[in-house]
Design a protein around this motif. Structure first.
Motif, PDB file in Angstrom:
ATOM      1  N   UNK C  98       0.282  -1.067  -0.315  1.00 41.48           N
ATOM      2  CA  UNK C  98       0.125   0.166  -0.188  1.00 41.48           C
ATOM      3  C   UNK C  98       0.972   1.064  -0.193  1.00 41.48           C
ATOM      4  N   UNK C  99       2.181   0.836   0.421  1.00 40.44           N
ATOM      5  CA  UNK C  99       3.150   2.096   0.050  1.00 40.44           C
ATOM      6  C   UNK C  99       2.946   2.413  -1.300  1.00 40.44           C
ATOM      7  N   UNK C 100       2.415   3.184  -1.349  1.00 38.04           N
ATOM      8  CA  UNK C 100       2.155   3.738  -3.036  1.00 38.04           C
ATOM      9  C   UNK C 100       2.082   5.329  -3.534  1.00 38.04           C
ATOM     10  N   UNK C 101       2.105   5.649  -5.116  1.00 43.00           N
ATOM     11  CA  UNK C 101       1.955   6.676  -5.633  1.00 43.00           C
ATOM     12  C   UNK C 101       0.653   7.574  -4.698  1.00 43.00           C
ATOM     13  N   UNK C 102      -0.297   7.530  -3.609  1.00 45.43           N
ATOM     14  CA  UNK C 102      -1.525   7.643  -3.435  1.00 45.43           C
ATOM     15  C   UNK C 102      -1.460   8.159  -1.761  1.00 45.43           C
ATOM     16  N   UNK C 103      -0.453   7.185  -1.043  1.00 48.11           N
ATOM     17  CA  UNK C 103      -0.628   6.411   0.435  1.00 48.11           C
ATOM     18  C   UNK C 103       0.824   6.711   1.238  1.00 48.11           C
ATOM     19  N   UNK C 104       1.200   7.106   1.450  1.00 50.83           N
ATOM     20  CA  UNK C 104       2.319   7.002   2.058  1.00 50.83           C
ATOM     21  C   UNK C 104       3.579   7.502   1.421  1.00 50.83           C
ATOM     22  N   UNK C 105       3.821   6.335   0.228  1.00 49.80           N
ATOM     23  CA  UNK C 105       4.355   7.106  -0.951  1.00 49.80           C
ATOM     24  C   UNK C 105       4.884   7.762  -1.353  1.00 49.80           C
ATOM     25  N   UNK C 106       3.658   9.165  -1.148  1.00 47.38           N
ATOM     26  CA  UNK C 106       3.731  10.373  -1.825  1.00 47.38           C
ATOM     27  C   UNK C 106       4.262  10.841  -1.375  1.00 47.38           C
ATOM     28  N   UNK C 107       5.852  11.155  -0.723  1.00 50.24           N
ATOM     29  CA  UNK C 107       6.836  11.951  -0.539  1.00 50.24           C
ATOM     30  C   UNK C 107       7.034  12.348  -2.119  1.00 50.24           C
ATOM     31  N   UNK C 108       7.251  10.833  -2.252  1.00 48.39           N
ATOM     32  CA  UNK C 108       8.087  11.392  -4.425  1.00 48.39           C
ATOM     33  C   UNK C 108       7.558  12.562  -4.884  1.00 48.39           C
ATOM     34  N   UNK C 109       6.249  12.435  -4.541  1.00 47.14           N
ATOM     35  CA  UNK C 109       5.883  13.103  -5.605  1.00 47.14           C
ATOM     36  C   UNK C 109       5.978  14.717  -5.071  1.00 47.14           C
ATOM     37  N   UNK C 110       5.923  15.208  -4.141  1.00 46.13           N
ATOM     38  CA  UNK C 110       6.187  16.222  -3.775  1.00 46.13           C
ATOM     39  C   UNK C 110       7.488  16.457  -3.707  1.00 46.13           C
ATOM     40  N   UNK C 111       8.225  15.697  -3.464  1.00 42.86           N
ATOM     41  CA  UNK C 111       9.699  15.888  -3.663  1.00 42.86           C
ATOM     42  C   UNK C 111      10.610  15.966  -5.549  1.00 42.86           C
ATOM     43  N   UNK C 112       9.399  14.801  -5.608  1.00 41.70           N
ATOM     44  CA  UNK C 112       9.932  16.083  -7.761  1.00 41.70           C
ATOM     45  C   UNK C 112       9.677  17.566  -7.972  1.00 41.70           C
ATOM     46  N   UNK C 113       8.449  18.012  -7.329  1.00 39.64           N
ATOM     47  CA  UNK C 113       8.593  19.337  -7.474  1.00 39.64           C
ATOM     48  C   UNK C 113       9.737  20.170  -7.177  1.00 39.64           C
ATOM     49  N   UNK C 114      10.099  19.729  -5.537  1.00 39.19           N
ATOM     50  CA  UNK C 114      10.931  20.776  -5.263  1.00 39.19           C
ATOM     51  C   UNK C 114      12.273  20.287  -5.138  1.00 39.19           C
ATOM     52  N   UNK C 115      12.602  19.331  -6.101  1.00 41.91           N
ATOM     53  CA  UNK C 115      13.588  19.019  -7.375  1.00 41.91           C
ATOM     54  C   UNK C 115      13.755  20.392  -8.380  1.00 41.91           C
ATOM     55  N   UNK C 116      12.174  20.434  -8.855  1.00 42.65           N
ATOM     56  CA  UNK C 116      12.049  21.238 -10.224  1.00 42.65           C
ATOM     57  C   UNK C 116      12.665  22.641  -9.937  1.00 42.65           C
ATOM     58  N   UNK C 117      11.425  23.028  -8.755  1.00 44.15           N
ATOM     59  CA  UNK C 117      11.926  23.968  -8.634  1.00 44.15           C
ATOM     60  C   UNK C 117      13.166  24.925  -7.659  1.00 44.15           C
ATOM     61  N   UNK C 118      14.248  23.674  -6.908  1.00 41.45           N
ATOM     62  CA  UNK C 118      14.938  24.336  -6.824  1.00 41.45           C
ATOM     63  C   UNK C 118      16.423  24.056  -7.782  1.00 41.45           C
ATOM     64  N   UNK C 119      15.672  23.405  -8.939  1.00 40.63           N
ATOM     65  CA  UNK C 119      16.684  23.624 -10.524  1.00 40.63           C
ATOM     66  C   UNK C 119      16.085  24.637 -11.332  1.00 40.63           C
ATOM     67  N   UNK C 120      15.186  25.432 -11.220  1.00 41.53           N
ATOM     68  CA  UNK C 120      14.763  26.458 -11.995  1.00 41.53           C
ATOM     69  C   UNK C 120      15.315  28.073 -11.610  1.00 41.53           C
ATOM     70  N   UNK C 121      15.772  28.739 -12.986  1.00 43.92           N
ATOM     71  CA  UNK C 121      16.093  29.708 -13.021  1.00 43.92           C
ATOM     72  C   UNK C 121      15.036  31.026 -12.002  1.00 43.92           C
TER      73      UNK C 121
END
Lengths: 260, 260, 260, 260
Positions: C98-121
């Motif tokens: 159950x540690x998937x994209x909808x619950x528990x494992x969702x930090x990955x989805x947010x971390x991807x956004x933080x990576x994008x923000x960190x890499x943006x001009x």
């Protein structure tokens, strides 16, 4: 669907003290001895009475997905069975977890492309756009090419011939795959084989299996294949040999980069 | 078996650039369009060409094991699918892990008793000894009784009638179950129903499925049943409702023994 | 990395007749009695000697991910344990699926956004673009909002305060989350809580855990939480109650749309 | 335990709109930043505040169970990860299914023997009886011998020394293991090493972990070890190499007994 109250309902199965129903059918009166496993499986998954053509296509798809030798799923099942032989279902479950986006379950990726082509105003242009996209990614188009079966995947052509021979099938998914195949060949400048998962995507689509359900047929079929691997493991264990072989083949190196 | 060198071998599947074989059979030439899923599954698991009776018995067993409504395995599959919908195989695998010694996989426990009765010098005495043993444990004899189907499990009697109607079956496992049934009734002082897993144990035994392999048939069949539950979940999700219902039904209490 | 010959190598563990090494460390001499579980886990996962701050952050993340009561994963684990109590690992495995994209494992989805923000001009513009995108989808931004914790998820603010209090952390991931939070609030026209998985994404990023590895921390922590659920299940079984409750709460309806 | 009404209850976790409790503890106020992962894990599993000795013993046990190189569980995890990289939890779950009665989870088998010795009127006679029983089976006594670590398993002696150095431990499980060791040596006529799982059984018993819960510690620890294997797989994939190596090492033979 849900009842007006918002409470979910099920339409799959119900039981009383004296009977068991699968959807509308009485298990004992209507199914046992009268319907095959494939027939009841399709009735439950597709919520309709399957036709002869549905059974022929489904049996072919399930047979083709059952086995490919000592695959990652079969190796995992054998190793888990050695470790926990009291727990056959765990060994099968471990192997089924390999039915993913990279192997076995890949028909979903191809079926999504066939859906796109079928929905496009200009199907050929859409097919070419898809082929161009994957060429840009330098990655194979889902449903095309095979690292073991060259130049052609014989399973794919046999399955497609079976579908073409069925007058009751509309043929739209097979034609979408043919369009995509022409585009893939044109983009590559040489013929690229359609592989088994491409053909499976087209065939399951022809009998009305939604793309999001197709991976389930790989799971059902592979479960049967993995049970056969466990039976062979019971008769001639390979688990310890696999363990020793892999451990010996992959050396440890320390931070120095040199073997310890 | 292993080769003289001690290296394990496989007899299940081999492939070349241009062909794929399941045991001795060419997948494309001999199986696709010619054999059903049940037929190829049995060929792989039992390592022999199945007879018509083998297919009839196996289809009946697989159909009866496919569904029993919102069981623990179906509930687990629905909850895992809600949590990781990208991962259909994980949801099925989770549900299959319920095919254990307490439910679904229980035919193994009964088949072991039938093996004992079949091997005993005095089968009736052995059956009575088994019935006495479980009475002492105050636990039901595997294959007998059902908490939902009373007074009789209609599935069991239908399956046994099907087996009795097959002249090619030796009948020794069915007779062993009948002996055990007589002993169970005598020990209880009233008739106790044979349940579906008892009948499944006898039928699979009749077609030569070893006791240690039987649980695999439950895994294969239940995989199909669980895929149907996922399809229903895709169409009318119940996962959130199940979560809320269970969380609300089971209160938290603190060390004080009082609800927080 | 692989050796020059292309043969893969491992750097995790090696053993001789008389010793066992985890990377460069001698298990018996250097680790047992000297390093905690969290410490050795990080050494193996991050391939470096963890600092005190790494341990403080990791322990907090693992503790916060361990439990949330009768979640889908806990319910699945309890049901599978009831069905196959001989197989504790199967019950935990079922829940971990159950540690998937909808619950528990969702930090990955947010971390991807933080990576994008960190890499943006222009990080603020990127954050606003992300917020606009999800508003268009009418779906919550990963890491924001919570269906149970309102108006704020207290876990998130505590975790972020802990990170801010660590001078050794660069703070870039926390700042990226703050930027995204400002954009999310602006787009919504009201404050939306950062949730625990958003904070976990930022904290694991601060100690150098790659986005693609973060879900692993949820798996490790939830494994511990699920073992506690099994212990409670051993002491006061709930599986049968859950089964009966769910089966009763979800009615069967036939094709007529009316209850059978 | 269940409430008077027979409704099961949970004591593990509860949440409100503004807080989350693990048993009696407020997650945010009492645990985050104040307790380690090991500490909270034990609090949840054992339902008591762990002492320093409990943490020292548990950390040592978890560290020793984390890794043993390219074991069946690690190989399965790597193969499943290659097949479904979108699904890290599935790869870990597959590997955890190897924590069974034959490997990793074996401390349970030894702990059961220590329980018997501890409960016996004549512990030494019971230990000898156990040693005799396994000699009759020609199988090693659980907790003794190791196919890789000879003549002694260094992990076992280190763990036992750690336990003996803890004045707060009663020492009854360690003494039971010593009794069993003496009996095993006497029966074999030579010293047989105590192995890591034997020592783990004694140590977990010393801190009050019930035998039926011990396997859970292997699951938690191995989950961390398997995440490290996935990280290495992400950095230097071995899955395809393992697949090719195993497929090449295990030949297909046809019914003729000769390679196809």
């Amino acid at each position: 669907m849900t009842s007006t109250s918002g409470t979910p309902v099920t339409r799959l199965c119900t039981h009383t003290l004296t009977s068991l129903h699968y959807r509308e059918a009485d298990l004992v009166e209507d199914l046992l001895g009268k319907k095959t496993f494939t027939e009841v499986m399709l009735m439950q998954i597709l919520n309709r009475t399957p036709r002869g053509v549905d059974l022929r296509i489904t049996d072919a798809v399930l047979v083709v997905l059952m086995e490919h030798g000592l695959t990652p799923s079969a190796i995992a099942t054998r190793l888990i069975y050695m470790s926990a032989p009291e727990n056959l279902q765990g060994a099968v479950s471990a192997g089924l977890l390999a039915v993913g986006s990279s192997f076995v379950g890949t028909m979903e990726n191809c079926a999504g492309l066939l859906d796109r082509i079928g929905a496009a105003a200009d199907p050929d242009a859409e097919a070419m756009e898809i082929a161009r996209h994957y060429k840009g990614l330098r990655s194979p188009v889902p449903g095309f090419g095979h690292h073991l079966h060259k130049p052609v995947d014989p399973r794919a052509y046999k399955l497609l011939d079976m579908a073409r021979a069925e007058p009751e099938l509309a043929g739209h998914k097979v034609r979408a795959l043919e369009r995509l195949s022409a585009a893939v060949d044109a983009m590559a400048g040489r013929p690229i084989t359609i592989n088994a998962t491409g053909a499976v995507a087209a065939l399951l689509g022809e009998i009305g299996v939604p793309t999001g359900v197709m991976r389930g047929f790989a799971v059902i079929s592979r479960a049967a294949g993995l049970v056969a691997h466990i039976v062979e493991e019971q008769q001639s264990p390979s688990g310890r040999f696999i363990w020793d072989t892999v451990e010996h083949a992959i050396p440890f190196v320390g931070a120095s980069g040199k073997p310890a």
